[in-house]
Design a protein around this motif. Structure first.
Motif, PDB file in Angstrom:
ATOM      1  N   TRP A  73       2.622   8.580  -2.159  1.00  0.00           N
ATOM      2  CA  TRP A  73       1.554   8.296  -3.132  1.00  0.00           C
ATOM      3  C   TRP A  73       0.361   9.255  -2.986  1.00  0.00           C
ATOM      4  O   TRP A  73      -0.641   9.117  -3.678  1.00  0.00           O
ATOM      5  N   ASN A  74       0.464  10.216  -2.113  1.00  0.00           N
ATOM      6  CA  ASN A  74      -0.663  11.120  -1.878  1.00  0.00           C
ATOM      7  C   ASN A  74      -1.051  11.897  -3.132  1.00  0.00           C
ATOM      8  O   ASN A  74      -2.238  12.096  -3.408  1.00  0.00           O
ATOM      9  N   GLY A  75      -0.044  12.357  -3.897  1.00  0.00           N
ATOM     10  CA  GLY A  75      -0.349  13.107  -5.112  1.00  0.00           C
ATOM     11  C   GLY A  75      -1.062  12.257  -6.139  1.00  0.00           C
ATOM     12  O   GLY A  75      -2.020  12.712  -6.792  1.00  0.00           O
ATOM     13  N   THR A  76      -0.631  11.010  -6.298  1.00  0.00           N
ATOM     14  CA  THR A  76      -1.279  10.087  -7.244  1.00  0.00           C
ATOM     15  C   THR A  76      -2.726   9.843  -6.838  1.00  0.00           C
ATOM     16  O   THR A  76      -3.641   9.874  -7.672  1.00  0.00           O
ATOM     17  N   ILE A  77      -2.932   9.602  -5.558  1.00  0.00           N
ATOM     18  CA  ILE A  77      -4.288   9.358  -5.057  1.00  0.00           C
ATOM     19  C   ILE A  77      -5.179  10.570  -5.313  1.00  0.00           C
ATOM     20  O   ILE A  77      -6.333  10.436  -5.753  1.00  0.00           O
ATOM     21  N   ALA A  78      -4.650  11.757  -5.054  1.00  0.00           N
ATOM     22  CA  ALA A  78      -5.448  12.979  -5.232  1.00  0.00           C
ATOM     23  C   ALA A  78      -5.844  13.170  -6.690  1.00  0.00           C
ATOM     24  O   ALA A  78      -6.998  13.526  -6.992  1.00  0.00           O
ATOM     25  N   LYS A  79      -4.911  12.931  -7.613  1.00  0.00           N
ATOM     26  CA  LYS A  79      -5.210  13.131  -9.028  1.00  0.00           C
ATOM     27  C   LYS A  79      -6.236  12.111  -9.534  1.00  0.00           C
ATOM     28  O   LYS A  79      -7.152  12.457 -10.291  1.00  0.00           O
ATOM     29  N   LEU A  80      -6.092  10.851  -9.155  1.00  0.00           N
ATOM     30  CA  LEU A  80      -7.050   9.828  -9.587  1.00  0.00           C
ATOM     31  C   LEU A  80      -8.434  10.114  -8.997  1.00  0.00           C
ATOM     32  O   LEU A  80      -9.453   9.918  -9.671  1.00  0.00           O
ATOM     33  N   THR A  81      -8.462  10.546  -7.765  1.00  0.00           N
ATOM     34  CA  THR A  81      -9.742  10.870  -7.130  1.00  0.00           C
ATOM     35  C   THR A  81     -10.419  12.023  -7.850  1.00  0.00           C
ATOM     36  O   THR A  81     -11.626  11.982  -8.132  1.00  0.00           O
ATOM     37  N   GLU A  82      -9.660  13.058  -8.162  1.00  0.00           N
ATOM     38  CA  GLU A  82     -10.216  14.219  -8.855  1.00  0.00           C
ATOM     39  C   GLU A  82     -10.726  13.851 -10.241  1.00  0.00           C
ATOM     40  O   GLU A  82     -11.745  14.375 -10.702  1.00  0.00           O
ATOM     41  N   ALA A  83     -10.042  12.887 -10.910  1.00  0.00           N
ATOM     42  CA  ALA A  83     -10.445  12.461 -12.250  1.00  0.00           C
ATOM     43  C   ALA A  83     -11.600  11.464 -12.207  1.00  0.00           C
ATOM     44  O   ALA A  83     -12.120  11.067 -13.261  1.00  0.00           O
TER      45      ALA A  83
END
Length: 473
Positions: free
Chosen positions: A225-235
């Motif tokens: 889930w690291n990629g999902t977390i990174a994208k939501l954080t960036e957004a």
């Protein structure tokens, strides 16, 4: 300093039991006492006006304790005798609690830290009225957010209207869907949280102005889930993490470990747990399961759970978790065991039981001089007694038949119904280890429905006997 001298008023039948209770209590509390046995067999039948005529108060008494069932205004008694009068407990075995020696003050349990999302399963299949009715019931049971459970593979055209309806009633709403159109419509209408988000929908989820629940692409690999977390954080999107609780037999223990590991890796990130995977998919009463999961959530600071009430053994799961989250909050905040807090989740049995014992039962049976029946449940048997005899055994049918054979008396339908009800309650109490008190409802924790006793019913019938126990005629 002289000790207070109390006068305890009772009826003939309760005198032996009252003596048993008062002897150790007086030493423990530090008072002297006398017992006034008035000319009545059942203390529950006392009324203040009758006590006024019959009672004689010995010299030196400073306070008078009446049976808890005694009815009427006590002020005329205080005026007549110049002493304070008070009602004791309805059950004389509660006298230690009345004097503050056994009962602990129950804290209000107002505080909690875990938010409950209550899922309406297959929400698109319900009418507007059914949807609102279930949502309100969940709210009354303690839910903070109403979760609309959508149907995978289908798009719900009416989801925006459903969300607006619930929001107009002051309810907070979340939506359980991976369908982009459903999610966007629900959020635009006022939904604040979306279940769920992973690598399959994160790209469009980043554009939706709502909070998301993040789950792993591979449930057994938290790194997925690291990629999902990174994208939501960036957004700039808010999210909470759910490692997903799995059913027993399908990775339950390992899934618990993932919650611990997630908290270790993300000490400040909000987390959620879907408790329905255990309460719905485990064939046991759900209250204990909810309590244990609430304890885990409280200790790990998992601030939200998703609950539902689909299966019959879990039809009060939301209310159970509401009570559980308050108990565990109190326990952790005050560093005390979650005991002696009201027993609202003790439903099958009772927090404690009291018994008279064989000797007291035999003594009582030998003193009866009226035809009214007394019923008890202890020692694995139901006990039935009046002036004509004493019958007891494990089978209420056999006890009833023995009584009829011994007395040879006829019985009205009302009296037979009464004994049937009481013997049935007594047998249930024996089976489950509950406290049975004649003419009182069995206690089922927060599920208890108070009933009007036969005594109270008769007291409200003009011209009828106030006896709490029917007689063989």
């Amino acid at each position: 300093m002289s000790r207070e001298r109390l006068l305890f008023v009772t009826g003939r039948l309760a005198e032996p039991s009252l003596k048993v209770v008062l002897q150790p209590l007086a030493e423990k509390v530090g008072f002297d006492y006398e017992i006034a046995v008035l000319g009545i067999s059942v203390a529950a039948l006392m009324h203040v006006n009758w006590v006024q005529r019959k009672l004689k108060v010995p010299a030196g008494v400073s306070r008078v304790i009446l049976p808890g069932w005694c009815t009427g205004d006590l002020s005329p008694l205080s005026s007549q005798f110049g002493l304070p009068f008070e009602r004791g407990p309805k059950d004389l075995f509660d006298l230690p609690e009345h004097f503050g020696k056994s009962k602990r003050a129950i804290p209000p349990l107002d505080d909690y830290s875990i938010e409950i999302l209550a899922e309406i399963n297959h929400a698109p299949r319900l009418s507007e009225q059914e949807l609102l009715s279930q949502a309100v019931r969940y709210q009354q049971s303690g839910a903070n957010v109403i979760d609309l459970g959508c149907i995978p593979g289908e798009t719900w055209p009416g989801i925006a209207a459903a969300v607006r309806q619930l929001r107009s009633e002051g309810l907070r709403v979340s939506v359980d869907s991976f369908d982009q159109r459903e999610v966007e419509s629900a959020v635009e209408a006022g939904a604040e949280l979306v279940l769920s988000c992973n690598g399959t929908n994160v790209d469009w989820a980043c554009k939706v102005p709502a909070e998301f629940v993040v789950i792993s692409d591979d449930l057994r690999n938290l790194d997925s889930w690291n990629g999902t977390i990174a994208k939501l954080t960036e957004a700039g999107r808010s999210f909470r993490l759910d490692p997903v609780l799995e059913p027993i037999g399908f990775g339950f223990a390992a899934s618990l470990q993932r919650y611990f590991e997630t908290r270790r890796r993300f000490p400040e990130t909000p987390m959620m747990m879907g408790v329905g995977n255990l309460t719905e998919l485990t064939e046991v009463d759900s209250a204990g399961v909810n309590f244990l999961l609430a304890a885990i959530c409280e200790e790990l600071q998992i601030a939200s759970v998703l609950a539902t009430e689909v299966i019959n053994w879990g039809t009060t799961a939301v209310r159970e978790f509401d009570l559980a989250r308050r108990l565990v909050r109190h326990s952790l905040q005050n560093r005390v065991l979650p005991k002696h807090l009201g027993g609202q989740l003790v439903m099958l049995r009772d927090p404690k039981r009291r018994t008279l014992g064989d000797e007291n039962l035999r003594t009582m049976a030998g003193q009866l001089t009226d035809p009214n029946f007394r019923v008890f449940a202890e020692g694995g048997e139901v006990h039935l007694m009046n002036r004509d005899g004493y019958w007891h055994g494990s089978d209420p049918y056999e006890v009833f038949d023995e009584m009829r054979a011994s007395t040879g008396g006829s019985m009205t339908a009302e009296h037979a119904f009464y004994l049937g009800m009481e013997l049935s309650k007594a047998r249930t109490a024996l089976t489950l280890g509950k406290q049975y008190i004649q003419d009182e409802t069995l206690r089922w924790g927060f599920l208890t429905v108070d009933e009007i006793s036969a005594l109270k019913r008769r007291k409200h019938r003009t011209g009828e006997s106030e006896s709490p126990t029917p007689a063989v005629e």
